[in-house]
Design a protein around this motif. Structure first.
Motif, PDB file in Angstrom:
ATOM      1  N   SER A 137       0.831  -1.209   0.000  1.00  0.00           N
ATOM      2  CA  SER A 137       0.000   0.000   0.000  1.00  0.00           C
ATOM      3  C   SER A 137       0.870   1.267   0.000  1.00  0.00           C
ATOM      4  O   SER A 137       1.647   1.494   0.943  1.00  0.00           O
ATOM      5  N   PRO A 138       0.744   2.109  -1.021  1.00  0.00           N
ATOM      6  CA  PRO A 138       1.538   3.345  -1.025  1.00  0.00           C
ATOM      7  C   PRO A 138       1.122   4.314   0.080  1.00  0.00           C
ATOM      8  O   PRO A 138       1.957   5.042   0.624  1.00  0.00           O
ATOM      9  N   TYR A 139      -0.165   4.335   0.411  1.00  0.00           N
ATOM     10  CA  TYR A 139      -0.632   5.233   1.481  1.00  0.00           C
ATOM     11  C   TYR A 139       0.008   4.805   2.816  1.00  0.00           C
ATOM     12  O   TYR A 139       0.405   5.630   3.624  1.00  0.00           O
ATOM     13  N   PRO A 180      -6.370  -5.815   3.371  1.00  0.00           N
ATOM     14  CA  PRO A 180      -7.841  -5.766   3.436  1.00  0.00           C
ATOM     15  C   PRO A 180      -8.507  -6.575   2.336  1.00  0.00           C
ATOM     16  O   PRO A 180      -9.708  -6.812   2.373  1.00  0.00           O
ATOM     17  N   TRP A 181      -7.720  -7.029   1.360  1.00  0.00           N
ATOM     18  CA  TRP A 181      -8.308  -7.812   0.264  1.00  0.00           C
ATOM     19  C   TRP A 181      -8.436  -9.291   0.649  1.00  0.00           C
ATOM     20  O   TRP A 181      -9.131 -10.055  -0.020  1.00  0.00           O
ATOM     21  N   GLY A 227     -12.534  -0.247   6.046  1.00  0.00           N
ATOM     22  CA  GLY A 227     -11.840  -1.459   5.599  1.00  0.00           C
ATOM     23  C   GLY A 227     -10.580  -1.177   4.813  1.00  0.00           C
ATOM     24  O   GLY A 227     -10.218  -1.931   3.915  1.00  0.00           O
ATOM     25  N   LYS A 228      -9.906  -0.076   5.142  1.00  0.00           N
ATOM     26  CA  LYS A 228      -8.717   0.303   4.382  1.00  0.00           C
ATOM     27  C   LYS A 228      -7.503   0.451   5.287  1.00  0.00           C
ATOM     28  O   LYS A 228      -7.632   0.797   6.462  1.00  0.00           O
ATOM     29  N   VAL A 229      -6.343   0.230   4.683  1.00  0.00           N
ATOM     30  CA  VAL A 229      -5.084   0.537   5.355  1.00  0.00           C
ATOM     31  C   VAL A 229      -4.462   1.743   4.670  1.00  0.00           C
ATOM     32  O   VAL A 229      -4.717   1.977   3.478  1.00  0.00           O
ATOM     33  N   PRO A 230      -3.714   2.543   5.437  1.00  0.00           N
ATOM     34  CA  PRO A 230      -3.255   2.318   6.802  1.00  0.00           C
ATOM     35  C   PRO A 230      -4.292   2.714   7.845  1.00  0.00           C
ATOM     36  O   PRO A 230      -5.125   3.585   7.603  1.00  0.00           O
ATOM     37  N   ASP A 251      -7.635   8.320   7.616  1.00  0.00           N
ATOM     38  CA  ASP A 251      -6.768   7.662   6.707  1.00  0.00           C
ATOM     39  C   ASP A 251      -5.402   8.332   6.699  1.00  0.00           C
ATOM     40  O   ASP A 251      -5.118   9.073   7.650  1.00  0.00           O
ATOM     41  N   SER A 252      -4.581   8.111   5.682  1.00  0.00           N
ATOM     42  CA  SER A 252      -3.176   8.470   5.838  1.00  0.00           C
ATOM     43  C   SER A 252      -2.934   9.967   6.125  1.00  0.00           C
ATOM     44  O   SER A 252      -2.072  10.276   6.953  1.00  0.00           O
ATOM     45  N   PRO A 253      -3.661  10.917   5.530  1.00  0.00           N
ATOM     46  CA  PRO A 253      -3.407  12.319   5.910  1.00  0.00           C
ATOM     47  C   PRO A 253      -3.728  12.593   7.388  1.00  0.00           C
ATOM     48  O   PRO A 253      -3.072  13.415   8.036  1.00  0.00           O
ATOM     49  N   ASP A 299      -1.343  12.081  -3.243  1.00  0.00           N
ATOM     50  CA  ASP A 299      -2.313  11.011  -2.959  1.00  0.00           C
ATOM     51  C   ASP A 299      -3.279  10.845  -4.130  1.00  0.00           C
ATOM     52  O   ASP A 299      -3.706   9.730  -4.451  1.00  0.00           O
TER      53      ASP A 299
END
Ligand SMILES: N[C@@H](CCC(=O)N[C@@H](CS)C(=O)NCC(=O)O)C(=O)O
Length: 203
Positions: free
Chosen positions: A9-11, A33-34, A47-50, A62-64, A98
């Motif tokens: 994951s780039p984020y 998450p997949w 349901g997302k990372v990070p 989320d990442s920000p 992003d």
């Protein structure tokens, strides 16, 4: 604190780099998450990372938002300037980076659809976003070693990660040919330990 992340994951990579630059200790929980057995939705309803879990059990995504939280921890170097308007400008650079990743991910997902359902015009639309945003970042890089201020900051990290993601997923875009200042910035960033240690595995 614990960081839920996938290694590709780039984020999440952006956050891992910020943690490394600040030398903040954390536990990396590798979770995609997949996968069917993912625990990510229990932590982040999206349901997302990070997703970051603090020692007090508070969750940030989320990442920000995570990047903003890390700035409150008083660990140097600061990745956002103290001046609030200048900090918004750095955030704008992060949003551009992003957004490049968002567009590149959209083209990757489009490519995974059954052949008959793929839309070439949608891929072209996303690539236009990437090209326009790169041109804007190239303009911002003019006469500068770092995109904002005189030291590495959140904007540089976010842009370095986005460029790395393009290399990984859309190498045929050959963004270096049209954006030589970004190419120099990427070279400088990629030499840093934080970038070397978080390079995504090829998958
Ligand atoms: N805007 C979010 C994007 C996070 C994101 O989309 N992460 C991807 C991994 S690269 C994910 O977890 N996707 C799972 C899904 O969409 O279900 C951020 O900056 O954290």
């Amino acid at each position: 604190m614990k960081l839920f992340a996938s290694l590709t994951s780039p984020y999440a990579r952006k956050i891992r780099i910020l943690l490394a630059e600040k030398r903040l200790p954390f536990e990396l929980v590798v979770d995609s998450p997949w996968e069917a057995n993912t625990r990510v939705p229990d932590i982040n309803p999206l349901g997302k990372v990070p997703a970051l879990v603090t020692d007090d059990g508070e969750v940030f995504f989320d990442s920000p938002v995570i990047a903003g939280y890390l700035e409150t921890l008083d660990a140097s170097p600061a990745m956002l300037p103290e001046d609030r308007l200048e900090a918004v400008r750095v955030r704008q650079t992060e949003a551009l980076a992003d957004g490049i990743i968002d567009a590149a991910v959209a083209t990757v997902l489009e490519g995974r659809r059954p052949q008959a359902q793929r839309s070439e015009s949608e891929v072209a639309r996303q690539i236009d976003k990437i090209e326009r945003s790169l041109a804007e970042l190239e303009r911002r890089a003019h006469n500068r070693q770092w995109l904002h201020g005189d030291a590495i900051g959140l904007g540089d990290v976010a842009v370095g990660v986005a460029l790395g993601y393009l290399d990984l997923r859309r190498p045929e875009l050959d963004w270096r040919a049209r954006n030589p200042l970004l190419a120099t910035l990427a070279e400088r960033l990629c030499a840093r330990e934080s970038f070397v240690d978080t390079k995504p595995p090829v998958s």
